[in-house]
Design an enzyme around this catalytic site. Structure first.
Site, PDB file in Angstrom:
ATOM      1  N   SER A  96     -14.534 -30.470  11.852  1.00  0.00           N
ATOM      2  CA  SER A  96     -14.743 -29.076  12.256  1.00  0.00           C
ATOM      3  C   SER A  96     -13.529 -28.237  11.876  1.00  0.00           C
ATOM      4  O   SER A  96     -12.403 -28.741  11.844  1.00  0.00           O
ATOM      5  CB  SER A  96     -14.940 -28.986  13.770  1.00  0.00           C
ATOM      6  OG  SER A  96     -13.723 -29.263  14.438  1.00  0.00           O
ATOM      7  N   ASP A  97     -13.767 -26.972  11.591  1.00  0.00           N
ATOM      8  CA  ASP A  97     -12.644 -26.046  11.565  1.00  0.00           C
ATOM      9  C   ASP A  97     -12.103 -25.989  13.000  1.00  0.00           C
ATOM     10  O   ASP A  97     -12.767 -26.415  13.947  1.00  0.00           O
ATOM     11  CB  ASP A  97     -13.090 -24.664  11.072  1.00  0.00           C
ATOM     12  CG  ASP A  97     -11.903 -23.850  10.544  1.00  0.00           C
ATOM     13  OD1 ASP A  97     -10.742 -24.164  10.901  1.00  0.00           O
ATOM     14  OD2 ASP A  97     -12.127 -22.893   9.780  1.00  0.00           O
ATOM     15  N   TRP A  98     -10.885 -25.492  13.156  1.00  0.00           N
ATOM     16  CA  TRP A  98     -10.210 -25.550  14.457  1.00  0.00           C
ATOM     17  C   TRP A  98     -10.952 -24.693  15.490  1.00  0.00           C
ATOM     18  O   TRP A  98     -10.951 -23.477  15.415  1.00  0.00           O
ATOM     19  CB  TRP A  98      -8.753 -25.116  14.288  1.00  0.00           C
ATOM     20  CG  TRP A  98      -7.829 -26.274  14.027  1.00  0.00           C
ATOM     21  CD1 TRP A  98      -6.658 -26.548  14.676  1.00  0.00           C
ATOM     22  CD2 TRP A  98      -7.991 -27.343  13.067  1.00  0.00           C
ATOM     23  NE1 TRP A  98      -6.114 -27.725  14.189  1.00  0.00           N
ATOM     24  CE2 TRP A  98      -6.902 -28.226  13.221  1.00  0.00           C
ATOM     25  CE3 TRP A  98      -8.970 -27.665  12.121  1.00  0.00           C
ATOM     26  CZ2 TRP A  98      -6.755 -29.391  12.447  1.00  0.00           C
ATOM     27  CZ3 TRP A  98      -8.825 -28.816  11.351  1.00  0.00           C
ATOM     28  CH2 TRP A  98      -7.722 -29.654  11.525  1.00  0.00           C
TER      29      TRP A  98
END
Ligand SMILES: *[C@@H]1O[C@H](CO)[C@@H](O)[C@H](O)[C@H]1NC(C)=O
Ligand SMILES: *[C@@H]1O[C@H](CO)[C@@H](O)[C@H](O)[C@H]1NC(C)=O
Ligand SMILES: *[C@@H]1O[C@H](CO)[C@@H](O)[C@H](O)[C@H]1NC(C)=O
Ligand SMILES: *[C@@H]1O[C@H](CO)[C@@H](O)[C@H](O)[C@H]1NC(C)=O
Ligand SMILES: *[C@@H]1O[C@H](CO)[C@@H](O)[C@H](O)[C@H]1NC(C)=O
Ligand SMILES: *[C@@H]1O[C@H](CO)[C@@H](O)[C@H](O)[C@H]1NC(C)=O
Ligand SMILES: *[C@@H]1O[C@H](CO)[C@@H](O)[C@H](O)[C@H]1NC(C)=O
Ligand SMILES: *[C@@H]1O[C@H](CO)[C@@H](O)[C@H](O)[C@H]1NC(C)=O
Ligand SMILES: *[C@@H]1O[C@H](CO)[C@@H](O)[C@H](O)[C@H]1NC(C)=O
Ligand SMILES: *[C@@H]1O[C@H](CO)[C@@H](O)[C@H](O)[C@H]1NC(C)=O
Ligand SMILES: *[C@@H]1O[C@H](CO)[C@@H](O)[C@H](O)[C@H]1NC(C)=O
Ligand SMILES: *[C@@H]1O[C@H](CO)[C@@H](O)[C@H](O)[C@H]1NC(C)=O
Length: 787
Positions: free
Chosen positions: A270-272
């Protein structure tokens, strides 16, 4: 105008207006190790068998630690954990590391081998600092909107050019044993409302990029296919929604397009903070949650972690799915031999990350400070020059012929004045990140930036050049002074040449408000040009920019110098004095004026205030027609077209030849052919070659980029087919008078269109037009292909 046309066309082809829902695709495919990872997969299976339940969830859930993302160590198994670090042009926060050119500069070089080298050298620095995974390269955003705040982190709005360069970057990075994380998947084309926001207590969801299936395949998914083919260890899913479903829990894009159609064998990270669920995300194909916790700085509260165990126990996630997640994470680790003596995390990393050390739950082994810069400056300087595009050069103003009196003007010429790292916000009203007045702009901001150990400012490099033969270098780097009378201080006046440096900031988190260089640039340029009949303008920073002063007769040369990194001054001096012959080509279109571009950016005061959770919708109704494909479709004039760039020499093209590998190839790739990373292997088979002869007809050594464009018959490939699409390029260096043959191999994918009904790539049976030239509008040779 365009939007209306495209809408009508889509409605016409599709028969019905797009519905923008995302079909469910379950279950999530298992890793098979196909394409050379079989042995590594076996090692991962052996590793998996030894894990306890907690250890299992730990492999897929980030935890506080020294790096930007951390996977916990398991001392018992001699597993040191994983260290994930930003970003696409440098190991962002690290000390004693290099800051390379941005993806934008690599794109403007159109140079596969320099791009490969950039990937390898950058990754060597990640490895030296103990980082297993580099969070780059970027092909999303692709650059749908010229205003996109992160376009510069990636390459080009042209999917083919981006695809070729992301492939080289991944190969380069992984050649030194570092895992690439190609991002942001997919449709992450604007920064505004990329995440959900709370408006008066109501959660307004992130923007939804609504993309039809044909555009998805032919434009946005295209470069990701190259990255997967190159073996990208991981893919980062994006913040935005696609057809209403979040990027990290969209089963169509993750299970369907990525893991089934493209045969992706690695893991989706995932992106942050882009994870918005546990069960839904995991069953939809998300394999790793970063940075781990719902609150960024901890992992006590996570959609993953202990919640995965609960979900397995209550039957909502099959245990095999967790096993597959772990195998996907660990296989590239073994494949790249990261289990065999990988450097430890540099102790200086501790304290640079965003996790308070008090939150660490594991004992991370840290090693001594290491300087990883090596001799990388040489290659950075070379790519900085190679990514500089000469747009105008009247009366051979350039290269400079040892002028005795040189004027240097503009805030971008000066050394940095607010520190060597823009990742820390400047606490000053009106200032944010690196967008301050006096100081050069070598790279953009946000997680894609880098911490400099030094920058060579343009002014310093020019002074050094001038000093070498006793020239006078006069300068004013305060734009307010330049536009308010300080030019009167110049003597003798006018200088033999006046070089004006302008800059355009862009950073993650926001989009650009204007395409005109900042800090009163138009007045700066016209003030200098008023004084100086030999004015050279250099632009640094985000692109594209519009150039309202380009036809001013006193402006004799213009250079789009992009984001060259730490060697910015040396790179531009090499070009100005002709030590290096410019060979960069525009990887985007420069329009006559800002309003000529379709803005393709969703934003308004009304939306900003809306409490409708689904208010933010971006319908990609222009389809494939972005950048030059838009301008070509509308037959609209431009200032400088895609692919354009001048040289200090001249080139000629002749002698086009087409050869086919087989007559009457099947219209579609064989459905029984293997799916390897990158998709059906037939798509990558060369069906034709086009060759041409290129000659350096001028007096000096130089490089050029012959470009091949195809025109697919719209009668078959459908409305909205681009007039021309780039499908081949090669950078060729030639001495004066020298000749070479350039070969453009054309793969099945290059010659096909996406047939939505049949859900496959299809070769047209009609005539495919072929153009070869030096830009998208400087087409010299014509041919045709019938496959
Ligand atoms: C986006 O597409 C949907 C479905 O076709 C339509 O209802 C909506 O009005 C469109 N939104 C915009 C802003 O055009
Ligand atoms: C989005 O919706 C369009 C229109 O219905 C469809 O063609 C496309 O496949 C969908 N894409 C995804 C990822 O759901
Ligand atoms: C994945 O492999 C497991 C066995 O390890 C099997 O039970 C499961 O059905 C497979 N899933 C898919 C989607 O093939
Ligand atoms: C489980 O997930 C919920 C959100 O759905 C979260 O509030 C909770 O803290 C999580 N539990 C753990 C142990 O992380
Ligand atoms: C199973 O547990 C997960 C994680 O706590 C939770 O989100 C989910 O709703 C539960 N499902 C059922 C059917 O209880
Ligand atoms: C542990 O890993 C290191 C390399 O990181 C290796 O040199 C060593 O032999 C390994 N030890 C065991 C017991 O596997
Ligand atoms: C911008 O340039 C104009 C001259 O065209 C000048 O009057 C003005 O002071 C400048 N503004 C700034 C903020 O530098
Ligand atoms: C060009 O430079 C000359 C001075 O050499 C000046 O007189 C003229 O006004 C300038 N033209 C423009 C458009 O600035
Ligand atoms: C987005 O809209 C807001 C509100 O109108 C405005 O303040 C902001 O400048 C806009 N952003 C961009 C990048 O255009
Ligand atoms: C495109 O525009 C040019 C003039 O700018 C015109 O000569 C040409 O005929 C136009 N082509 C098409 C296909 O409309
Ligand atoms: C195309 O060129 C490649 C070398 O780049 C060669 O291997 C292949 O045989 C050629 N195929 C055809 C059809 O000419
Ligand atoms: C091309 O191939 C198709 C089937 O693959 C066949 O029906 C057709 O006759 C072939 N045409 C020629 C000209 O060989």
């Amino acid at each position: 105008m365009l939007a209306t046309t495209a809408l009508a066309l889509l409605a016409c082809t599709g028969g019905v207006a797009a519905q923008w829902t995302s079909p469910p695709v379950f279950p999530s495919p298992n890793i098979t190790g196909a394409g050379g990872w079989e042995d590594a997969l076996e090692k991962a299976r052996t590793f998996l068998k030894q894990l306890s339940t907690d250890e299992k969830t730990g492999i897929v859930t980030g935890t506080p630690g020294p790096c930007v993302g951390n996977i916990a160590p398991i001392a018992r198994l001699n597993f040191s954990g994983l260290c994930l670090q930003d970003g696409p042009l440098a190991i962002r926060q690290a000390v004693y590391a290099s800051v390379f050119s941005a993806g934008l500069s690599a794109a403007a070089s159109w140079d596969r081998s320099l791009t490969h080298e950039r990937g390898a050298l950058m990754a060597a620095e990640f490895k030296g600092k103990g980082s297993h995974i580099a969070l780059g390269p970027v092909v999303g955003p692709l650059g749908r909107s010229p205003f996109g705040g992160r376009n510069w982190e990636g390459f080009s709005p042209d999917s083919y050019l981006s695809g070729a360069l992301v492939e080289e970057t991944v190969l380069g990075m992984q050649s030194v044993g570092v895992q690439a994380c190609t991002k942001h998947y997919i449709g992450n084309e604007q920064e505004i409302q990329r995440n959900p926001e709370s408006v008066d207590g109501v959660t307004v969801e992130a923007i939804s990029s609504n993309i039809d299936d044909k555009t998805m395949h032919e434009t946005y998914l295209w470069p990701f296919a190259n990255a997967v083919k190159a073996g990208s260890a991981s893919i980062m899913c994006s913040y935005n929604r696609i057809n209403g479903s979040y990027g990290c829990q969209n089963s169509k894009t993750l299970n369907g397009l990525l893991k089934t159609e493209l045969g992706f064998q690695g893991y989706v990270m995932s992106d942050w903070g882009a994870t918005h669920s546990g069960v839904d995300a995991i069953t939809s194909g998300l394999d790793m949650n970063m940075p781990g916790g719902i609150d960024f700085t901890e992992s006590e509260h996570s959609y993953f972690g202990a919640n995965i165990t609960t979900s397995i126990n209550n039957g909502s996630i099959p245990e095999e799915r967790l096993d597959d997640m772990i195998l996907r994470v660990m296989t590239p680790y073994f494949y790249l031999k990261q289990d065999q003596g990988y450097p430890g995390v540099d102790k200086t990393t501790n304290g640079l990350g965003f996790f308070p050390a008090a939150n660490y739950k594991y004992n991370f082994q840290l090693t001594a400070l290491v300087d990883v810069r090596d001799d990388h400056a040489k290659s950075i300087r070379e790519l900085g020059a190679a990514g500089t595009v000469l747009l105008k050069n009247t009366n051979n103003a350039l290269p400079l012929k040892q002028p005795k009196n040189i004027g240097v003007f503009g805030n971008d010429a000066a050394d940095l004045t607010q520190g060597l790292y823009t990742g820390v916000s400047v606490q000053h009203p009106g200032l944010e990140n690196g967008n301050y007045d006096i100081g050069t702009l070598p790279v953009g901001g946000g997680s894609g930036t880098g911490r400099f150990t030094y920058v060579v400012p343009p002014l310093d490099a020019i002074k050094a050049k001038g000093d070498s033969y006793g020239a006078l270098v006069q300068y004013i780097t305060d734009n307010y002074a330049i536009t308010n009378g300080a030019l009167r201080s110049i003597a003798p006046s006018p200088p033999d040449v006046c070089i004006v440096f302008l800059k355009s900031w862009a950073s993650e988190g926001d989009d650009r408000e204007t395409l005109i260089a900042e800090f009163n640039s138009t007045s700066v340029v016209t003030s200098v040009a008023q004084l100086c009949p030999n004015t050279v303008v250099v632009l640094h920073g985000a692109s594209p920019n519009v150039l309202p002063w380009k036809d001013n007769a006193n402006i004799t040369a213009i250079l789009a110098a992009h984001m060259p990194g730490q060697e910015t001054g040396n790179a531009i001096a090499d070009i100005l004095w002709g030590n290096i012959n410019p060979s960069g080509k525009l990887p985007y279109t420069i329009a006559d004026q800002e309003s000529d571009y379709a803005k393709n950016l969703v934003n308004s005061t009304e939306l900003q205030n809306s409490k409708d959770p689904n208010a933010w919708q971006a319908n990609f109704t222009e389809g494939n027609l972005i950048d030059y494909k838009e301008f070509d479709a509308e037959n609209k004039s431009v200032a400088y077209e895609f692919g354009f760039g001048l040289s200090y020499t001249t080139f000629e093209l002749s002698d086009i030849k087409v050869s086919l590998s087989a007559q009457n190839a099947s219209r579609t790739p064989s459905s029984s052919a293997k799916i390897l990373p990158g998709g059906n292997v037939d798509l990558w088979a060369i069906l034709a070659n086009v060759t041409a002869t290129v000659k350096n007809t001028g007096g000096v050594l130089g490089a050029t980029v012959p470009q091949l464009y195809l025109s697919l018959p719209a009668s078959e490939s459908g409305e909205g087919t681009p007039l021309r699409s780039l499908r081949g390029f090669d950078k060729i260096s030639l001495g004066a008078g020298e000749t070479a043959t350039v070969n453009f191999p054309l793969m099945r994918r290059d010659l096909s269109f996406w047939d939505t009904g049949a859900q496959t790539w299809r070769l047209p049976s009609g005539v495919i037009g072929v153009d070869i030239g030096f830009s998208s509008r400087d087409l010299k040779l014509k041919g045709s292909i019938t496959v």
